[in-house]
Design a protein around this motif. Structure first.
Motif, mmCIF file in Angstrom:
data_model
loop_
_atom_site.group_PDB
_atom_site.id
_atom_site.type_symbol
_atom_site.label_atom_id
_atom_site.label_comp_id
_atom_site.label_asym_id
_atom_site.label_seq_id
_atom_site.Cartn_x
_atom_site.Cartn_y
_atom_site.Cartn_z
ATOM 1 N N LEU A 16 0.874 -1.170 0.000
ATOM 2 C CA LEU A 16 0.000 0.000 0.000
ATOM 3 C C LEU A 16 0.910 1.218 0.000
ATOM 4 O O LEU A 16 1.828 1.310 0.814
ATOM 5 C CB LEU A 16 -0.886 0.026 1.249
ATOM 6 N N VAL A 17 0.683 2.147 -0.908
ATOM 7 C CA VAL A 17 1.498 3.355 -1.001
ATOM 8 C C VAL A 17 0.584 4.563 -0.876
ATOM 9 O O VAL A 17 -0.452 4.649 -1.544
ATOM 10 C CB VAL A 17 2.286 3.402 -2.334
ATOM 11 N N SER A 18 0.993 5.485 0.007
ATOM 12 C CA SER A 18 0.246 6.721 0.212
ATOM 13 C C SER A 18 1.235 7.880 0.210
ATOM 14 O O SER A 18 2.242 7.838 0.904
ATOM 15 C CB SER A 18 -0.490 6.661 1.552
ATOM 16 N N VAL A 19 0.952 8.881 -0.573
ATOM 17 C CA VAL A 19 1.788 10.079 -0.690
ATOM 18 C C VAL A 19 3.246 9.699 -0.959
ATOM 19 O O VAL A 19 4.174 10.204 -0.343
ATOM 20 C CB VAL A 19 1.665 10.978 0.581
ATOM 21 N N GLY A 20 3.436 8.736 -1.849
ATOM 22 C CA GLY A 20 4.781 8.339 -2.263
ATOM 23 C C GLY A 20 5.525 7.443 -1.301
ATOM 24 O O GLY A 20 6.636 7.011 -1.584
ATOM 25 N N ASN A 21 4.954 7.145 -0.153
ATOM 26 C CA ASN A 21 5.620 6.292 0.833
ATOM 27 C C ASN A 21 4.809 5.023 1.065
ATOM 28 O O ASN A 21 3.571 5.056 1.042
ATOM 29 C CB ASN A 21 5.776 7.021 2.172
ATOM 30 N N GLU A 22 5.526 3.928 1.326
ATOM 31 C CA GLU A 22 4.834 2.690 1.631
ATOM 32 C C GLU A 22 4.105 2.848 2.961
ATOM 33 O O GLU A 22 4.692 3.271 3.964
ATOM 34 C CB GLU A 22 5.826 1.532 1.691
#
Length: 165
Positions: A16-22
């Motif tokens: 899951l990636v959110s705002v470029g971070n895992e």
């Protein structure tokens, strides 16, 4: 906000990636559970490689047999690709299944793997019973998604294959 996203049993390398971070999550009853503190775009990614699966041994008709799946799709062998009498087929499940893009049916993934077929050479024409030893010959097999079978002419189809041990 607490969010639970399903993790399919066929998913490998689930991220899951959110705002470029895992995004960090915990697994709970087949779900990735995470907390989101703000409006966020969430990207889910995973691999769904082709694999051999087995039925519960209590499914008597399929005991000792395997099927091939890729993601949520079940695949089958068709006579048009693999010849007649598909019940003669055995497979070794330790091998890698090759995945190939195909133009069939507007675009599918075909699966290819090696197998063994009972060699009928010793049997006489019309002979029903004999004391011939089991003899197997190498064959290359091709599987297509079950949903598309019987679209290239009449013929036999099989989902379950005997497993070589």
């Amino acid at each position: 906000m607490k969010l639970a996203v399903r993790i399919p049993d066929y998913a490998r390398g689930y991220k899951l990636v959110s705002v470029g971070n895992e995004a960090e999550y915990r697994e709970e009853k087949g779900y990735a559970v995470l907390m989101l503190r703000e409006a966020a775009k969430l990207t889910v990614s995973f691999d769904a490689p082709a694999r051999f699966i087995r039925a519960n041994p209590n499914v008597r008709a399929d005991c000792g047999k395997v099927a091939v799946t890729k993601g949520p799709l079940v695949y089958c062998l068709e006579e048009i690709d693999n010849g007649k009498n598909l019940s003669e087929i055995y497979v070794d499940t330790k091998q890698k299944i090759e995945e190939t893009d195909s133009e069939l049916f507007g675009g599918i993934t075909e699966l290819a793997f090696k197998g063994k077929r009972i060699d009928e050479a010793a049997w006489g024409n019309g002979e029903l019973y004999g004391e011939y030893p089991l003899s197997l010959k190498d064959v290359s097999l091709k599987a297509v998604p079950y949903a598309y079978w019987n679209n290239r002419g009449m013929g036999e189809m099989s989902v379950w294959m005997k497993e070589l041990i």
